[in-house]
Design a protein around this motif. Structure first.
Motif, PDB file in Angstrom:
ATOM      1  N   GLY A 150      10.386   0.521  -0.542  1.00 46.39           N
ATOM      2  CA  GLY A 150      10.182   1.096  -1.864  1.00 46.39           C
ATOM      3  C   GLY A 150       8.838   1.779  -1.993  1.00 46.39           C
ATOM      4  O   GLY A 150       8.726   2.877  -2.570  1.00 46.39           O
ATOM      5  N   GLU A 151       7.797   1.179  -1.411  1.00 47.79           N
ATOM      6  CA  GLU A 151       6.461   1.779  -1.475  1.00 47.79           C
ATOM      7  C   GLU A 151       6.334   2.969  -0.538  1.00 47.79           C
ATOM      8  O   GLU A 151       5.686   3.964  -0.860  1.00 47.79           O
ATOM      9  N   ILE A 152       6.953   2.869   0.647  1.00 46.64           N
ATOM     10  CA  ILE A 152       6.939   4.025   1.551  1.00 46.64           C
ATOM     11  C   ILE A 152       7.624   5.206   0.878  1.00 46.64           C
ATOM     12  O   ILE A 152       7.112   6.339   0.888  1.00 46.64           O
ATOM     13  N   ALA A 153       8.776   4.950   0.270  1.00 46.21           N
ATOM     14  CA  ALA A 153       9.519   6.020  -0.406  1.00 46.21           C
ATOM     15  C   ALA A 153       8.711   6.619  -1.543  1.00 46.21           C
ATOM     16  O   ALA A 153       8.735   7.838  -1.768  1.00 46.21           O
ATOM     17  N   ARG A 154       7.982   5.762  -2.264  1.00 40.10           N
ATOM     18  CA  ARG A 154       7.163   6.264  -3.374  1.00 40.10           C
ATOM     19  C   ARG A 154       6.088   7.215  -2.859  1.00 40.10           C
ATOM     20  O   ARG A 154       5.851   8.284  -3.449  1.00 40.10           O
ATOM     21  N   HIS A 155       5.443   6.846  -1.758  1.00 38.90           N
ATOM     22  CA  HIS A 155       4.412   7.710  -1.180  1.00 38.90           C
ATOM     23  C   HIS A 155       5.012   9.032  -0.693  1.00 38.90           C
ATOM     24  O   HIS A 155       4.399  10.094  -0.875  1.00 38.90           O
ATOM     25  N   LEU A 156       6.189   8.972  -0.086  1.00 34.46           N
ATOM     26  CA  LEU A 156       6.829  10.190   0.394  1.00 34.46           C
ATOM     27  C   LEU A 156       7.217  11.105  -0.764  1.00 34.46           C
ATOM     28  O   LEU A 156       6.999  12.326  -0.708  1.00 34.46           O
ATOM     29  N   THR A 157       7.783  10.514  -1.793  1.00 33.12           N
ATOM     30  CA  THR A 157       8.204  11.300  -2.958  1.00 33.12           C
ATOM     31  C   THR A 157       7.018  11.996  -3.604  1.00 33.12           C
ATOM     32  O   THR A 157       7.115  13.156  -4.041  1.00 33.12           O
ATOM     33  N   ALA A 158       5.887  11.307  -3.639  1.00 32.59           N
ATOM     34  CA  ALA A 158       4.688  11.901  -4.232  1.00 32.59           C
ATOM     35  C   ALA A 158       4.220  13.119  -3.440  1.00 32.59           C
ATOM     36  O   ALA A 158       3.519  13.982  -3.994  1.00 32.59           O
ATOM     37  N   ARG A 159       4.623  13.193  -2.170  1.00 38.01           N
ATOM     38  CA  ARG A 159       4.269  14.339  -1.333  1.00 38.01           C
ATOM     39  C   ARG A 159       5.387  15.382  -1.304  1.00 38.01           C
ATOM     40  O   ARG A 159       5.355  16.317  -0.488  1.00 38.01           O
ATOM     41  N   GLY A 160       6.375  15.188  -2.144  1.00 39.53           N
ATOM     42  CA  GLY A 160       7.454  16.160  -2.219  1.00 39.53           C
ATOM     43  C   GLY A 160       8.521  15.995  -1.166  1.00 39.53           C
ATOM     44  O   GLY A 160       9.321  16.915  -0.936  1.00 39.53           O
ATOM     45  N   ILE A 161       8.582  14.844  -0.526  1.00 40.44           N
ATOM     46  CA  ILE A 161       9.566  14.583   0.518  1.00 40.44           C
ATOM     47  C   ILE A 161      10.696  13.740  -0.068  1.00 40.44           C
ATOM     48  O   ILE A 161      10.453  12.680  -0.644  1.00 40.44           O
ATOM     49  N   LYS A 162      11.910  14.208   0.076  1.00 36.08           N
ATOM     50  CA  LYS A 162      13.062  13.487  -0.443  1.00 36.08           C
ATOM     51  C   LYS A 162      13.283  12.226   0.373  1.00 36.08           C
ATOM     52  O   LYS A 162      13.401  12.276   1.612  1.00 36.08           O
ATOM     53  N   ALA A 163      13.337  11.083  -0.312  1.00 40.86           N
ATOM     54  CA  ALA A 163      13.499   9.804   0.373  1.00 40.86           C
ATOM     55  C   ALA A 163      14.572   8.983  -0.334  1.00 40.86           C
ATOM     56  O   ALA A 163      14.654   8.993  -1.566  1.00 40.86           O
ATOM     57  N   PRO A 164      15.402   8.273   0.410  1.00 43.47           N
ATOM     58  CA  PRO A 164      16.429   7.435  -0.233  1.00 43.47           C
ATOM     59  C   PRO A 164      15.787   6.309  -1.037  1.00 43.47           C
ATOM     60  O   PRO A 164      14.739   5.774  -0.646  1.00 43.47           O
ATOM     61  N   ALA A 165      16.421   5.947  -2.125  1.00 46.23           N
ATOM     62  CA  ALA A 165      15.878   4.896  -2.985  1.00 46.23           C
ATOM     63  C   ALA A 165      16.038   3.518  -2.361  1.00 46.23           C
ATOM     64  O   ALA A 165      15.262   2.606  -2.654  1.00 46.23           O
ATOM     65  N   ALA A 166      17.052   3.357  -1.503  1.00 42.90           N
ATOM     66  CA  ALA A 166      17.355   2.032  -0.957  1.00 42.90           C
ATOM     67  C   ALA A 166      17.614   2.118   0.548  1.00 42.90           C
ATOM     68  O   ALA A 166      17.990   3.173   1.082  1.00 42.90           O
ATOM     69  N   LEU A 167      17.427   1.011   1.218  1.00 39.73           N
ATOM     70  CA  LEU A 167      17.731   0.909   2.637  1.00 39.73           C
ATOM     71  C   LEU A 167      19.240   0.915   2.865  1.00 39.73           C
ATOM     72  O   LEU A 167      20.009   0.388   2.055  1.00 39.73           O
ATOM     73  N   ASP A 168      19.651   1.491   3.974  1.00 46.42           N
ATOM     74  CA  ASP A 168      21.064   1.533   4.337  1.00 46.42           C
ATOM     75  C   ASP A 168      21.434   0.235   5.040  1.00 46.42           C
ATOM     76  O   ASP A 168      20.998  -0.022   6.167  1.00 46.42           O
ATOM     77  N   ARG A 169      22.250  -0.581   4.378  1.00 44.22           N
ATOM     78  CA  ARG A 169      22.766  -1.807   4.986  1.00 44.22           C
ATOM     79  C   ARG A 169      24.283  -1.754   5.109  1.00 44.22           C
ATOM     80  O   ARG A 169      24.927  -2.785   5.291  1.00 44.22           O
ATOM     81  N   SER A 170      24.836  -0.564   5.034  1.00 45.11           N
ATOM     82  CA  SER A 170      26.288  -0.405   5.022  1.00 45.11           C
ATOM     83  C   SER A 170      26.894  -0.337   6.416  1.00 45.11           C
ATOM     84  O   SER A 170      28.113  -0.360   6.561  1.00 45.11           O
TER      85      SER A 170
END
Length: 269
Positions: free
Chosen positions: A25-45
């Motif tokens: 969640g924190e990695i994704a937040r940092h990526l999003t702040a840099r304009g990088i599209k990141a999934p909200a959740a981990l893929d466990r499917s």
């Protein structure tokens, strides 16, 4: 364009799932702040092996053995995690070779002709490292009477306790998780030897990921390592640091395989 994928399934004991979610969640937040599209959740499917082969993989963790052994695995190494657990040191780890406590054989050589459990043939910690430990002891390309593929380190532990196998190599980080979160799972086991150490399981992204995004991922990892608010999540994962690195750091994993082949023991059997 495929939606980006994130996965952290390599070390995910039930007690660690929430920590992995917080970390991502924190990695994704940092990526999003840099304009990088990141999934909200981990893929466990799906199995982690499927995410390794997904060209949309933005962030994941793989085993070092398929990384160097499978030419079709198109992954780029982001960094090497540093774990704080017995058997781990400065981005390296080993496997514990374990048997039942009531099995009083002395040393690895005494398990000649016995039955081994491995989590998977593509595993470094459960297969490649065990082969490296056994190769000098093999005779005419054989050491064990049988090798069973259990599907996971946890299942290998269970196989030994049930008596379905006599010996297995268990990743040091996994063993630390069992010791902390599920100590009953290793009751009745003993460590009879350790394997050579190799670099820990790398954090990776698809080889098609751009260098700007790779740089952003490394910056995000450094941020979550330094964030005091994530100290409990890092502790649950035994994670202390991440060393920026490339796939060349995993040459020692491939070298162990080649050494076993040269010794006349290409297949763990």
């Amino acid at each position: 364009m495929n939606r980006p994928v994130a996965s952290l399934g390599m070390y995910e004991h039930a007690a660690q799932r929430a920590a992995n979610d917080r970390l991502w969640g924190e990695i994704a937040r940092h990526l999003t702040a840099r304009g990088i599209k990141a999934p909200a959740a981990l893929d466990r499917s799906r199995p982690v092996e499927a995410t390794w082969r997904d060209p949309a993989l933005l962030f994941g963790q793989t085993c070092g053995y398929p990384l160097v052994q499978d030419p079709n695995l198109a992954l780029r190494v982001i960094g090497i995690p540093v774990y704080v657990a017995p058997g781990c040191d400065q981005g390296r780890h080993l496997s514990y070779i374990v048997s039942r406590s009531d099995d009083h054989e002395a040393g690895l050589a005494a398990y000649r002709g016995r039955r081994a459990a491995i989590n998977a043939r593509h595993s470094n910690s459960g297969h490649n490292l065990l082969r490296a430990a056994v190769a000098p002891l093999a005779r005419n390309g054989r050491f064990f009477a049988d090798v069973v593929e259990s599907g996971s380190h946890r299942a290998s532990v269970d196989a030994i306790r049930r008596g379905d196998a006599d010996i297995a190599a268990i990743d040091a980080v996994t063993y630390a998780a069992l010791r902390r979160f599920e100590p009953d799972a290793i009751v009745g086991l003993r460590i009879i030897a350790t394997t050579p150490p190799t670099p820990t399981l790398p954090f990776v992204t698809s080889r098609s990921t751009g260098i700007e995004t790779v740089a952003a991922l490394r910056i995000a990892l450094a941020a979550v390592i330094a964030d005091p608010a994530l100290a409990d999540a890092r502790d649950a994962l035994f994670l202390h640091d991440v060393i920026p690195a490339g796939a060349e750091r995993y040459a020692s994993v491939r070298a162990l395989e080649l050494d076993a082949i040269t010794a006349g023991y290409p297949i763990l059997q």
